[in-house]
Design an enzyme around this catalytic site. Structure first.
Site, mmCIF file in Angstrom:
data_model
loop_
_atom_site.group_PDB
_atom_site.id
_atom_site.type_symbol
_atom_site.label_atom_id
_atom_site.label_comp_id
_atom_site.label_asym_id
_atom_site.label_seq_id
_atom_site.Cartn_x
_atom_site.Cartn_y
_atom_site.Cartn_z
ATOM 1 C CB SER A 167 -0.815 0.037 1.259
ATOM 2 O OG SER A 167 -1.499 1.193 1.304
ATOM 3 C CE1 TYR A 173 -3.936 -2.127 5.034
ATOM 4 C CE2 TYR A 173 -3.319 -0.036 4.575
ATOM 5 C CZ TYR A 173 -3.652 -1.286 4.287
ATOM 6 O OH TYR A 173 -4.059 -1.540 2.839
#
Length: 249
Positions: free
Chosen positions: A139, A152
């Site tokens: 990501s 995350y």
């Protein structure tokens, strides 16, 4: 070399939603044989549900027993693995001081530790391919702060670095390893963020292309990296971000 995945045996984790579903669909369209894994038994689209080249396996990749069974299953069925797409992941969005130990451990177990173990244990089957490709879905949050929660971003940063390391370590076995880092893409995971008008406005202002992406735009890159056409590409982290990462003023 041709622009398809014919005769490729591929495992896609988190393969029934969002980017994973788009990747599963694209791989099948490119003539790959696919095993898609997901924690929940989702209804697959009619367009692929009855495809003879698709096998759906329900299971929780954070469970050691299931990972062992999956590896054994693929070993018995195919005897090798040509493409491994590590896509499964989730998020809990909040301020760092508000996380419980249970919450951040849960994210690390799902996003990082399960894929580490799976990738390591699949090495013998990837080696037997003689031209394997591992694509790890990371990501933009693994490189930049995008206010999506520290755990995350930490897991995604680790995935990017692991991809670089394995690209060097496994090159002698003709196993390529790359990571793909999406910006905001229209998926069930990002829906809670994109449904907030103020957050969406900030995202669009930061993105030169002026829109969020769609899962197929990420799946197309994953598919290319899985092809023999990409045989000299390894150790790269490629952003799919509509130009967000290069925007200054």
């Amino acid at each position: 070399m041709v622009w398809n995945l014919k005769n490729k045996k591929a495992l896609i984790t988190g393969g029934t939603k969002g980017i994973g579903l788009a990747t599963t669909t694209t791989f099948l369209a490119l003539d790959a044989e696919v095993i898609a894994v997901a924690r929940t038994a989702n209804v697959l689209p009619e367009s692929i549900a009855n495809n003879p080249k698709l096998t759906f396996i329900q299971g929780d990749l954070t469970k050691d027993k299931f990972r062992k069974e999956l590896i054994q299953n693929i070993g018995d069925r195919w005897g090798k693995l040509d493409v491994l797409v590590n896509n499964v992941g989730s998020n809990i969005r909040k301020k760092f001081i508000d996380y419980t130990e249970e919450e951040y451990r849960k994210l690390f177990e799902l996003n990082l530790f399960s894929m580490i173990d799976l990738t390591q244990k699949f090495f013998p089957l990837l080696k037997k391919s003689n031209s394997a490709s591992v694509i790890n879905v990371a990501s933009v949050a693994g490189t930049l702060d995008v206010q999506s929660g520290p755990p995350y971003g930490m897991t995604k940063a680790a995935i990017i670095q692991l991809s670089r390391h394995l690209a060097a370590e496994w090159a002698e076995f003709n196993i390529r390893v790359n990571s793909v880092s999406p910006w905001y893409i229209e998926t069930p995971l990002t829906e809670p963020v994109l449904s907030q008008p103020d957050r969406l406005e900030k995202i669009l202002k930061r993105t030169p292309m002026g829109r969020v992406g769609n899962p197929e735009e990420v799946a197309s890159l994953i598919s290319f990296l899985a092809m023999d056409m990409a045989s000299y590409i390894t150790g790269q982290n490629i952003l799919v971000d509509g130009g967000m990462s290069v925007k200054g003023l």
